[in-house]
Scaffold this motif. Structure first.
Motif, mmCIF file in Angstrom:
data_model
loop_
_atom_site.group_PDB
_atom_site.id
_atom_site.type_symbol
_atom_site.label_atom_id
_atom_site.label_comp_id
_atom_site.label_asym_id
_atom_site.label_seq_id
_atom_site.Cartn_x
_atom_site.Cartn_y
_atom_site.Cartn_z
ATOM 1 N N ASP A 103 0.848 -1.184 0.000
ATOM 2 C CA ASP A 103 0.000 0.000 0.000
ATOM 3 C C ASP A 103 0.888 1.241 0.000
ATOM 4 O O ASP A 103 2.034 1.207 0.463
ATOM 5 N N PHE A 104 0.325 2.333 -0.530
ATOM 6 C CA PHE A 104 1.050 3.604 -0.646
ATOM 7 C C PHE A 104 0.648 4.583 0.449
ATOM 8 O O PHE A 104 1.275 5.626 0.613
ATOM 9 N N ASP A 106 0.350 5.867 4.101
ATOM 10 C CA ASP A 106 0.986 5.702 5.411
ATOM 11 C C ASP A 106 -0.031 5.482 6.527
ATOM 12 O O ASP A 106 0.210 4.694 7.448
ATOM 13 N N LEU A 109 -1.303 1.916 6.260
ATOM 14 C CA LEU A 109 -0.239 0.998 6.662
ATOM 15 C C LEU A 109 -0.089 0.967 8.177
ATOM 16 O O LEU A 109 0.093 -0.107 8.775
ATOM 17 N N LYS A 132 5.474 -0.624 1.910
ATOM 18 C CA LYS A 132 5.024 0.620 1.297
ATOM 19 C C LYS A 132 5.515 0.669 -0.140
ATOM 20 O O LYS A 132 6.724 0.599 -0.408
ATOM 21 N N GLU A 143 9.736 2.687 1.515
ATOM 22 C CA GLU A 143 10.279 2.965 2.843
ATOM 23 C C GLU A 143 11.802 2.920 2.819
ATOM 24 O O GLU A 143 12.465 3.735 3.471
#
Length: 400
Positions: A103-104, A106, A109, A132, A143
């Motif tokens: 997933d992009f 934050d 996540l 990420k 990341e």
């Protein structure tokens, strides 16, 4: 229709940032429940019992691709969000399997990782990781790139060139998802959120990371007509899984263009989820396989298509006539008859009487007649005669 003309790629949305609109909407959805982002979906409820309410309430989707995953498999979930599908998959693949959520966002996540230790303790093992990254660029771990950037801030053009070099190095030497490493790629209502100009790359990435024989199982929103300019140019509808929806036939074409085979619709929502300007938007789940690439070798194999259609044609143009022995190369034979193949229930495999080792096989002539003579399968010198006394039905001979 070429893919450049496809309704899935023809949008003109350059006047606003699609990625930012999606990111903002889903960051908000991670903090407060947004019912409009969710299409009603039934999940296998016993897998939900270990999940906290916060994940259940703030994870958005339109289907359940986890139903088509098996124990021991390595699975990647594209756009894993709050982690619901990942934690369902964690239980389905078991201790010997592995799940990777990408997933992009934050905020999403952080929500998915928040309960990682708690859920692992409940099920008795840890097999889920969250990465990420952008789902159209599964090689780049963002990341790791951010860590490098924190230590090497970009202030000059030379710094920018160094950043690009590090980005390329990470993709090559430390890919988030390596080539040919995954059994299944799943996604739940996320592919439509990718920018139009990145969608073809997205499908190529799904293909890249799958092992030969692996499969993609994707639930997403499709539409029956091309969205109007009004719909396309509405950022709220983009982030709401409407503007980027695939045309139904275009969705299947994207898999085909990327090199997949065995593409099939597993489920299609009967009543539309939404109707806007007369265009129907609904959920659809599609499965597609990787593995038809490679050379064709002649090993005197054949298949008989059982029916009920008079004839069918596969993605490579091979035509199978009902009841006839059709000549196929070894690669196609394996694709059609493998126990996990989507076709195996529809064909009868015909093996040659004498096996031809693959290393001794000649190239298969794709231009040859498609019907395989029984003599070719049995061998030109096959002259065996086998007779039996007429048995009585029901005797141990088993003739009746």
């Amino acid at each position: 229709m070429s893919m450049t003309d496809s309704p899935t790629t023809a949008y003109n949305v350059e006047h606003y940032n699609v990625e930012q609109a999606v990111l903002d909407r889903y960051q908000a959805g991670a903090q407060q429940v947004e019912a409009s982002l969710c299409c009603p979906t039934e999940y296998e409820t016993h897998y939900l019992e270990v999940l906290p309410d916060e994940i259940l309430e703030k994870d958005y989707g339109c289907g359940d691709p986890s139903r088509y995953v098996n124990p021991g498999e390595t699975v990647v979930d594209l756009g894993s969000g709050a982690g619901k599908i990942c934690y369902i998959l964690s239980q389905k693949v078991g201790e010997t399997g592995r799940v990777i959520g990408v997933d992009f966002n934050d905020t999403m996540l952080a929500l998915a990782r928040k309960y990682q230790a708690e859920i692992s303790a409940k099920i008795g093992y840890h097999n889920v990781d969250f990465v990420k990254g952008k789902i159209q660029d599964l090689a780049l771990n963002l990341e790791k790139l951010q860590t490098w950037l924190n230590a090497h801030p970009v202030k000059t053009l030379e710094d920018l060139a160094a950043l690009e070099t590090e980005r390329d190095r990470l993709r090559l030497e430390e890919p988030a998802i390596p080539d040919n490493s995954v059994d299944v790629v799943v996604s739940n209502c996320v592919l439509n959120l990718v920018r139009p100009q990145d969608k073809q790359q997205l499908f190529r990435e799904i293909f890249r990371v799958l092992k030969r024989g692996g499969r993609a199982v994707i639930s997403d929103i499709v539409c029956d007509e091309t969205p109007t300019e009004k719909i396309i140019n509405d950022p709220e509808l983009w982030s709401g899984c409407i503007s980027g929806a695939f045309r139904e036939e275009g969705f299947l074409e994207m898999f085909e263009e990327a090199g997949f085979y065995g593409i099939e619709i597993l489920s299609r929502q009967e009543d539309p989820w939404q109707v806007i300007d007369g265009i129907e938007f609904r959920s659809m789940t599609v499965r597609a396989y990787k593995g038809k690439e490679g050379d064709c070798w002649e090993r005197h194999q054949a298949v008989v298509y059982k029916g009920p259609w008079k004839q069918v044609r596969d993605d490579d143009g091979h035509v199978y006539h009902r009841g006839q022995r059709m000549a196929v190369c070894d690669k196609t034979f394996q694709i059609l008859t493998n126990p996990n193949s989507p076709y195996q229930q529809d064909v009868i495999p015909i093996l040659p009487h004498q096996d031809i080792p693959l290393e001794q096989a000649k190239k298969f002539d794709c231009q040859r007649s498609t019907v395989r003579s029984p003599q070719e399968t049995k061998g030109a010198n096959y002259r065996e005669t086998r007779t039996h006394d007429a048995p009585v039905c029901g005797e141990s001979s088993g003739c009746c």
